[in-house]
Design a protein around this motif. Structure first.
Motif, short mmCIF file in Angstrom:
data_model
loop_
_atom_site.label_atom_id
_atom_site.label_comp_id
_atom_site.label_asym_id
_atom_site.label_seq_id
_atom_site.Cartn_x
_atom_site.Cartn_y
_atom_site.Cartn_z
N VAL A 143 0.84 -1.20 0.00
CA VAL A 143 0.00 0.00 0.00
C VAL A 143 0.88 1.25 0.00
O VAL A 143 2.10 1.17 0.19
N GLU A 144 0.25 2.40 -0.20
CA GLU A 144 0.99 3.65 -0.38
C GLU A 144 1.15 4.40 0.94
O GLU A 144 0.18 4.89 1.50
N HIS A 145 2.41 4.46 1.41
CA HIS A 145 2.70 5.16 2.66
C HIS A 145 4.04 5.88 2.61
O HIS A 145 4.59 6.27 3.63
N CYS A 167 -1.78 4.03 5.36
CA CYS A 167 -1.66 4.23 3.91
C CYS A 167 -2.66 5.26 3.44
O CYS A 167 -3.67 5.52 4.09
N CYS A 170 -5.75 3.60 -1.89
CA CYS A 170 -5.00 3.05 -3.02
C CYS A 170 -5.66 1.77 -3.51
O CYS A 170 -6.45 1.13 -2.80
#
Length: 252
Positions: A143-145, A167, A170
């Motif tokens: 995931v986007e973090h 996150c 996403c």
């Protein structure tokens, strides 16, 4: 084992440091005699022992290496190797790439690297990682973090629990959460930016997934839990709860 419930126990949900009565992010996921410690934020090791000993854990799963999700691995290391526990085998530890060296870098105090692998059987996560732990199926998605980070789906007996970790909204989380019974989702603050969900984002993610229930965690200090719940409910029509430390959620 379909009649045995999948159970989520909140050990802590504070960020970015513990509150007086609330450790940082940490959860115990249980199914019968199978127990997985999910995220080991500051203060969660003490709360974990209300429910299981360290040597009763079947696995530990870490979403990312920020301290409010992983710091208690350091004291768990000492507990597993140097205290009252006789460890039959290292505890399986699933975490982001580099987790073993990060732990060793902090724990090493001399010329010899600390033997973190004596305490933890480290398995690095990757997008789509899948493993069976007792009666639990664990699936991880990237995931986007802004750093290596993962969300988790746990399935047992036809029930599904999904944990966002930290996150931004996403596709990886959307796909992982599809059709889940309970979505445990962070709701960090009024402005999530590129690395966090806001409460409204959490509601949107739950709605998109068709989640049966939304549980908000990691609520930032600029919001009250009630404000976070109200924000999430603006985007999600299902039941919304706050991850109160000590709360137990049966899934579904």
């Amino acid at each position: 084992m379909d009649d045995i419930p999948l159970q989520l126990t909140v050990l802590g949900s504070a960020t970015p440091y513990p509150d007086v009565d609330n450790p940082c992010s940490g959860y115990l996921v249980s199914h019968g005699d199978t127990h997985v410690w999910v995220d080991a934020g500051t203060g969660t090791l003490g709360e974990l022992q209300r429910h299981v000993r360290l040597d009763e854990l079947d696995a530990i799963w870490i979403s990312h290496l920020h301290a409010d999700h992983s710091a208690d691995l350091l004291t768990a290391y000492y507990g597993l190797l140097y205290a009252d526990i006789e460890l039959a085998a290292p505890v399986p530890l699933y975490g982001p790439p580099g987790i073993a060296d990060r732990l060793a870098g902090f724990l090493t105090n001399g010329p010899a690297r600390s033997p973190v692998e004596s305490a933890f059987a480290v398995r690095e996560l990757h997008d789509g990682h899948r493993v069976r732990v007792g009666g639990l199926e664990l699936v991880s998605r990237a995931v986007e973090h802004g750093m290596p980070a993962f969300a988790l789906r746990v399935e047992a007996g036809g029930a599904a629990l999904v944990y966002s970790g930290d996150c931004a909204p996403c596709a990886g989380l959307d796909e992982l959460a599809a059709g889940c019974d309970v979505l445990l989702c962070e709701a960090d603050g009024p402005d999530g930016g590129q690395v966090h969900h806001t409460p409204r984002d959490a509601g949107q993610t739950a709605a998109k997934a068709g989640a049966g229930r939304l549980v908000l965690t990691h609520v930032g200090r600029f919001l009250t839990p009630d404000e976070a719940i109200k924000g999430a409910a603006a985007r999600y029509a299902g039941p919304v709860a706050y991850a109160v430390p000590g709360a137990v959620f049966r899934v579904p």
